[in-house]
Write an enzyme that holds these catalytic residues in place. Structure first.
Site, PDB file in Angstrom:
ATOM      1  N   ARG A 142       1.950  -5.385   3.311  1.00 33.04           N
ATOM      2  CA  ARG A 142       0.558  -5.384   2.620  1.00 33.04           C
ATOM      3  C   ARG A 142      -0.668  -5.189   2.838  1.00 33.04           C
ATOM      4  O   ARG A 142      -1.706  -5.764   2.643  1.00 33.04           O
ATOM      5  CB  ARG A 142       0.290  -6.247   1.061  1.00 33.04           C
ATOM      6  CG  ARG A 142       2.026  -6.537   0.168  1.00 33.04           C
ATOM      7  CD  ARG A 142       1.177  -6.900  -0.944  1.00 33.04           C
ATOM      8  NE  ARG A 142       2.787  -7.507  -1.298  1.00 33.04           N
ATOM      9  CZ  ARG A 142       2.611  -9.150  -1.348  1.00 33.04           C
ATOM     10  NH1 ARG A 142       2.080  -9.942  -0.958  1.00 33.04           N
ATOM     11  NH2 ARG A 142       4.403  -9.380  -2.231  1.00 33.04           N
ATOM     12  N   ARG A 199      -5.451  -5.652  -2.040  1.00 31.86           N
ATOM     13  CA  ARG A 199      -6.304  -6.367  -2.673  1.00 31.86           C
ATOM     14  C   ARG A 199      -7.692  -7.327  -1.684  1.00 31.86           C
ATOM     15  O   ARG A 199      -8.545  -7.143  -2.583  1.00 31.86           O
ATOM     16  CB  ARG A 199      -5.580  -7.130  -4.539  1.00 31.86           C
ATOM     17  CG  ARG A 199      -5.342  -6.228  -5.624  1.00 31.86           C
ATOM     18  CD  ARG A 199      -4.262  -7.503  -5.724  1.00 31.86           C
ATOM     19  NE  ARG A 199      -3.304  -7.627  -6.148  1.00 31.86           N
ATOM     20  CZ  ARG A 199      -3.277  -9.005  -6.571  1.00 31.86           C
ATOM     21  NH1 ARG A 199      -3.113  -8.610  -7.766  1.00 31.86           N
ATOM     22  NH2 ARG A 199      -1.923  -9.616  -6.099  1.00 31.86           N
ATOM     23  N   ARG A 204      -8.497   1.516  -6.240  1.00 33.01           N
ATOM     24  CA  ARG A 204      -7.348   1.018  -7.475  1.00 33.01           C
ATOM     25  C   ARG A 204      -8.391   0.921  -8.618  1.00 33.01           C
ATOM     26  O   ARG A 204      -7.758   2.144  -9.831  1.00 33.01           O
ATOM     27  CB  ARG A 204      -7.113  -0.444  -7.524  1.00 33.01           C
ATOM     28  CG  ARG A 204      -6.445  -0.357  -9.006  1.00 33.01           C
ATOM     29  CD  ARG A 204      -5.817  -1.571  -8.745  1.00 33.01           C
ATOM     30  NE  ARG A 204      -4.977  -2.673  -9.201  1.00 33.01           N
ATOM     31  CZ  ARG A 204      -4.117  -3.350  -9.351  1.00 33.01           C
ATOM     32  NH1 ARG A 204      -3.414  -3.289  -7.933  1.00 33.01           N
ATOM     33  NH2 ARG A 204      -3.733  -2.926 -10.507  1.00 33.01           N
ATOM     34  N   ASP A 256       5.622   1.961  -3.960  1.00 33.97           N
ATOM     35  CA  ASP A 256       5.236   0.360  -4.509  1.00 33.97           C
ATOM     36  C   ASP A 256       7.409   0.641  -4.242  1.00 33.97           C
ATOM     37  O   ASP A 256       8.110   1.254  -4.705  1.00 33.97           O
ATOM     38  CB  ASP A 256       5.461   0.183  -5.676  1.00 33.97           C
ATOM     39  CG  ASP A 256       5.432  -0.801  -6.380  1.00 33.97           C
ATOM     40  OD1 ASP A 256       7.023  -1.154  -7.326  1.00 33.97           O
ATOM     41  OD2 ASP A 256       4.713  -2.316  -6.304  1.00 33.97           O
ATOM     42  N   TYR A 313      15.034  -6.628 -10.307  1.00 34.01           N
ATOM     43  CA  TYR A 313      14.313  -6.797 -11.409  1.00 34.01           C
ATOM     44  C   TYR A 313      15.015  -5.616 -12.571  1.00 34.01           C
ATOM     45  O   TYR A 313      13.750  -5.926 -13.852  1.00 34.01           O
ATOM     46  CB  TYR A 313      13.068  -5.698 -10.500  1.00 34.01           C
ATOM     47  CG  TYR A 313      12.264  -6.693  -9.877  1.00 34.01           C
ATOM     48  CD1 TYR A 313      10.791  -6.763  -9.780  1.00 34.01           C
ATOM     49  CD2 TYR A 313      12.727  -6.392  -8.304  1.00 34.01           C
ATOM     50  CE1 TYR A 313      10.370  -7.864  -8.746  1.00 34.01           C
ATOM     51  CE2 TYR A 313      11.925  -6.800  -7.174  1.00 34.01           C
ATOM     52  CZ  TYR A 313      10.336  -8.083  -7.621  1.00 34.01           C
ATOM     53  OH  TYR A 313       9.428  -8.906  -6.872  1.00 34.01           O
TER      54      TYR A 313
END
Length: 354
Positions: free
Chosen positions: A27, A31, A40, A77, A154
């Site tokens: 990652r 963020r 973003r 992702d 998921y």
């Protein structure tokens, strides 16, 4: 293709000599970087960022402009595959990923769309091509996918889960349905990663984020066996060079020997496994990647450097170690602490390679 200016990451994965231990962060485009948050916002939402190859390239390169990293990783992702299978991926603020449709029955599994990568996931492949071009040989590019088991959790749960009750219920009560789902996913992951390699990915990683939630028997049957199938189906050479494969199972330290026997070049470690003991167990067979606790990046610079030195010392002399966090960097980390970490790996590891 442009010749690599820095190939120590690839060399370490193949346990070839390096000058210092290479380092990257899971990652690393994320963020915690203000420039990522700006990109973003420009894209409008997360999936729009993923689906725009130029913006995906922009955020992939951002951490390389700040830090002396030894690899770039494709910005995407793991849930792009379930989305391409027709489940309708979206993100709820504060809740993470969700799907408009869930997979709960044999009929649900049988009706899944089997993606054609060049059509359904062309935005990922195009992003790989753009990123390779813009990297211009600075460092290698890593492609990736989620593992079949992780993707399945998921898809069956409809999003994130704390106990995986629906996925495990399917696994326990209708194992043939779960196996069919996992087999479909494994086939897609093989095609997906091979397309990334063809587009320019120079190494690939399989993220088995939720394999550690399984019992020993179930891990072997429902997670590792499908990762082994994927590894066997991957292109292992491109542009005249081996394409290393990394398997990473979070909370998978008890299965190191089995993971090392699955055919990959490297095994990723989370922070709960001592890297020195892992090297004793499997370091003669594969390279090791990891494994500092991501929350160590909230510590003081002195403590971060101390932890880097400890992990380097536990691994010991010689190649075969790619330094990384034991999982992804978290959003609240100060980027300057990430710099301390990365610089410390290069500075403190030189003595282990002479």
């Amino acid at each position: 293709m442009t010749e690599l200016k820095n190939d120590r990451f690839l060399r370490a994965l193949l346990r070839e000599p390096v000058d210092v231990t290479p380092v990257w962060m899971m990652r690393q485009a994320g963020r915690y970087l203000p420039e990522y948050r700006a990109s973003r916002a420009k894209a409008g939402d997360f999936m729009s960022l993923c689906k725009n190859p130029d913006l995906a390239c922009e955020v992939t390169l951002q951490p390389l402009e700040r830090f002396e990293l030894d690899a770039a990783i494709l910005f995407s992702d793991i849930l792009t595959i379930p989305d391409a299978m027709g489940l309708g991926l979206y993100f709820e603020t504060g809740e993470g990923p969700r799907f408009k449709k869930v997979v709960r029955t044999l009929a649900d599994v049988e009706s899944l769309h089997q993606p054609v990568i060049k059509d359904d996931l062309d935005y990922v492949v195009n992003a790989v091509s753009v990123i390779r071009r813009e990297l211009n040989g600075r460092v290698p590019l890593i492609g990736f996918s989620g593992s079949p088991w992780t993707l399945a959790t998921y898809m069956v749960e409809g999003g994130s889960s704390k106990d995986f009750r629906e996925a495990k219920k399917m696994m326990f009560c209708e194992p043939q349905t779960m196996h069919l789902l996992l087999d479909k996913l494994a086939t897609c992951v093989i095609d997906y990663l091979n397309a990334q390699i063809d587009a320019g990915a120079q190494a690939v990683q399989i993220f088995d984020t939720w394999g550690g939630a399984l019992s020993d028997r179930d891990y072997q049957e429902f997670s590792l066996s499908y990762m082994q199938k994927i590894v066997a189906g991957l292109k292992r050479e491109s542009e005249g060079r081996r394409v290393p494969v990394i398997l990473f199972t979070k909370n998978g330290g008890q299965w190191l020997e089995s993971i090392a026997a699955a055919g990959a070049d490297a095994v990723g470690l989370d922070w709960t496994t001592d890297i020195g003991l892992a090297r004793q167990r499997i370091g003669s067979k594969v390279a090791l990647q990891g494994n500092m606790d991501p929350t160590m990046l909230y510590a003081t610079p002195e403590r971060i450097r101390q932890e880097v030195e400890t992990i380097l010392g536990r691994y010991g002399k010689g190649s075969g170690h790619v330094f990384n966090l034991g999982h992804g960097i978290t959003p609240e980390v100060d980027p300057e602490n990430a710099r301390v970490f990365i610089d410390a790996v290069h500075e403190l590891s030189a003595k282990y390679h002479n």
